[in-house]
Write a protein that holds these residues in place. Structure first.
Motif, mmCIF file in Angstrom:
data_model
loop_
_atom_site.group_PDB
_atom_site.id
_atom_site.type_symbol
_atom_site.label_atom_id
_atom_site.label_comp_id
_atom_site.label_asym_id
_atom_site.label_seq_id
_atom_site.Cartn_x
_atom_site.Cartn_y
_atom_site.Cartn_z
ATOM 1 N N THR A 23 0.836 -1.203 0.000
ATOM 2 C CA THR A 23 0.000 0.000 0.000
ATOM 3 C C THR A 23 0.871 1.253 0.000
ATOM 4 O O THR A 23 0.599 2.203 -0.728
ATOM 5 N N PHE A 24 1.934 1.236 0.803
ATOM 6 C CA PHE A 24 2.845 2.377 0.851
ATOM 7 C C PHE A 24 3.470 2.633 -0.525
ATOM 8 O O PHE A 24 3.492 3.757 -1.012
ATOM 9 N N ALA A 173 -7.723 12.932 -14.299
ATOM 10 C CA ALA A 173 -6.986 12.354 -15.431
ATOM 11 C C ALA A 173 -6.341 11.019 -15.056
ATOM 12 O O ALA A 173 -6.171 10.142 -15.911
ATOM 13 N N ASN A 174 -5.978 10.849 -13.787
ATOM 14 C CA ASN A 174 -5.306 9.625 -13.344
ATOM 15 C C ASN A 174 -6.238 8.627 -12.671
ATOM 16 O O ASN A 174 -5.797 7.558 -12.269
ATOM 17 N N ARG A 175 -7.503 8.963 -12.534
ATOM 18 C CA ARG A 175 -8.442 8.112 -11.795
ATOM 19 C C ARG A 175 -8.509 6.691 -12.374
ATOM 20 O O ARG A 175 -8.559 5.713 -11.636
ATOM 21 N N SER A 176 -8.482 6.545 -13.685
ATOM 22 C CA SER A 176 -8.567 5.210 -14.281
ATOM 23 C C SER A 176 -7.279 4.403 -14.077
ATOM 24 O O SER A 176 -7.290 3.183 -14.095
ATOM 25 N N ARG A 177 -6.151 5.096 -13.855
ATOM 26 C CA ARG A 177 -4.868 4.414 -13.650
ATOM 27 C C ARG A 177 -4.663 3.945 -12.213
ATOM 28 O O ARG A 177 -3.827 3.075 -11.969
ATOM 29 N N LEU A 178 -5.369 4.532 -11.262
ATOM 30 C CA LEU A 178 -5.111 4.257 -9.849
ATOM 31 C C LEU A 178 -5.237 2.777 -9.474
ATOM 32 O O LEU A 178 -4.380 2.263 -8.755
ATOM 33 N N PHE A 181 -2.066 0.624 -9.920
ATOM 34 C CA PHE A 181 -0.940 0.727 -9.010
ATOM 35 C C PHE A 181 -1.017 -0.329 -7.907
ATOM 36 O O PHE A 181 0.001 -0.739 -7.361
ATOM 37 N N TRP A 182 -2.237 -0.786 -7.567
ATOM 38 C CA TRP A 182 -2.402 -1.774 -6.519
ATOM 39 C C TRP A 182 -2.472 -3.197 -7.071
ATOM 40 O O TRP A 182 -2.328 -4.153 -6.309
ATOM 41 N N ALA A 183 -2.679 -3.353 -8.369
ATOM 42 C CA ALA A 183 -2.806 -4.690 -8.953
ATOM 43 C C ALA A 183 -1.493 -5.453 -8.776
ATOM 44 O O ALA A 183 -0.400 -4.963 -9.077
ATOM 45 N N ASN A 184 -1.561 -6.661 -8.253
ATOM 46 C CA ASN A 184 -0.417 -7.554 -8.046
ATOM 47 C C ASN A 184 0.688 -6.897 -7.215
ATOM 48 O O ASN A 184 1.878 -7.140 -7.435
ATOM 49 N N SER A 185 0.323 -6.063 -6.267
ATOM 50 C CA SER A 185 1.360 -5.366 -5.482
ATOM 51 C C SER A 185 1.800 -6.140 -4.249
ATOM 52 O O SER A 185 2.875 -5.906 -3.732
ATOM 53 N N VAL A 186 0.999 -7.084 -3.768
ATOM 54 C CA VAL A 186 1.378 -7.878 -2.597
ATOM 55 C C VAL A 186 2.101 -9.118 -3.094
ATOM 56 O O VAL A 186 1.525 -9.948 -3.788
ATOM 57 N N ASN A 187 3.362 -9.249 -2.735
ATOM 58 C CA ASN A 187 4.166 -10.406 -3.177
ATOM 59 C C ASN A 187 4.358 -11.364 -2.020
ATOM 60 O O ASN A 187 4.643 -11.067 -0.959
#
Length: 187
Positions: A23-24, A173-178, A181-187
């Motif tokens: 998350t960070f 403008a970045n709302r669809s990209r947000l 950033f979290w997709a597949n972030s927990v390894n």
């Protein structure tokens, strides 16, 4: 027939730590992307921008004071111009509004031989100021009075700021990209 037995262990503290780290990282990426979009929307121009469009910056100062930081509890990110001197101005540009008074000039009692302001009259109602070496006591007294008069005018002046948003359009403008950033972030 093959028999297989499997044992699994679940460590909830380890999962929670990994989730907080992800998350960070994701908040930092999101904050950086929104900050960059907002900085790029502001143009360096001498004339003010039209209401409803991002503000112009004559010196480029606004583009240099953009920051983003993730909170201590790592649940949100703050993005925007960070400037103690002009922070109120950027807020007025984003949301519009009225501001009373401008920054006051430093009060000073001028002496002969010092450099002080004089008023230069121009056509119309415009007056400009110049700094010269004061030659007489009368010039020194006028320079002192000029600073006091200018401060009185500045205190009573009310300026109207139309909306010139730059942070909300950057977020939109970045709302669809947000979520990416979290997709597949927990390894």
């Amino acid at each position: 027939m093959i028999r297989l037995s499997v044992r699994t262990q679940f460590d909830s503290r380890k999962l929670q730590r990994k989730t907080e780290q992800a998350t960070f990282r994701s908040l930092r990426h999101a904050g950086g992307a929104i900050r960059l979009t907002a900085r790029r929307s502001i143009r360096r121009r001498k004339k003010p921008s039209l209401p409803g469009t991002p503000p112009h910056t004559p010196t480029g100062h606004l583009k240099r004071v953009f920051r983003y930081e993730v909170s201590n509890d790592k649940t949100n990110v703050r993005i925007g111009p960070v400037n103690e001197f002009a922070g109120k101005i950027w807020n007025l540009h984003e949301f519009g509004g009225k501001a009373k008074g401008r920054r006051l000039l430093k009060a000073h009692r001028f002496q002969v031989g010092e450099y002080g302001p004089i008023r230069i009259k121009q056509r119309g109602f415009n007056t400009k100021f110049a700094r010269i070496q004061l030659q007489t006591p009368a010039q020194a007294n006028r320079a002192t009075r000029l600073i006091e008069e200018e401060n009185t005018l500045r205190q009573n002046e009310v300026r109207n700021y139309p909306k010139r948003p730059f942070m909300k359009p950057a977020l939109d403008a970045n709302r669809s990209r947000l979520p990416k950033f979290w997709a597949n972030s927990v390894n």
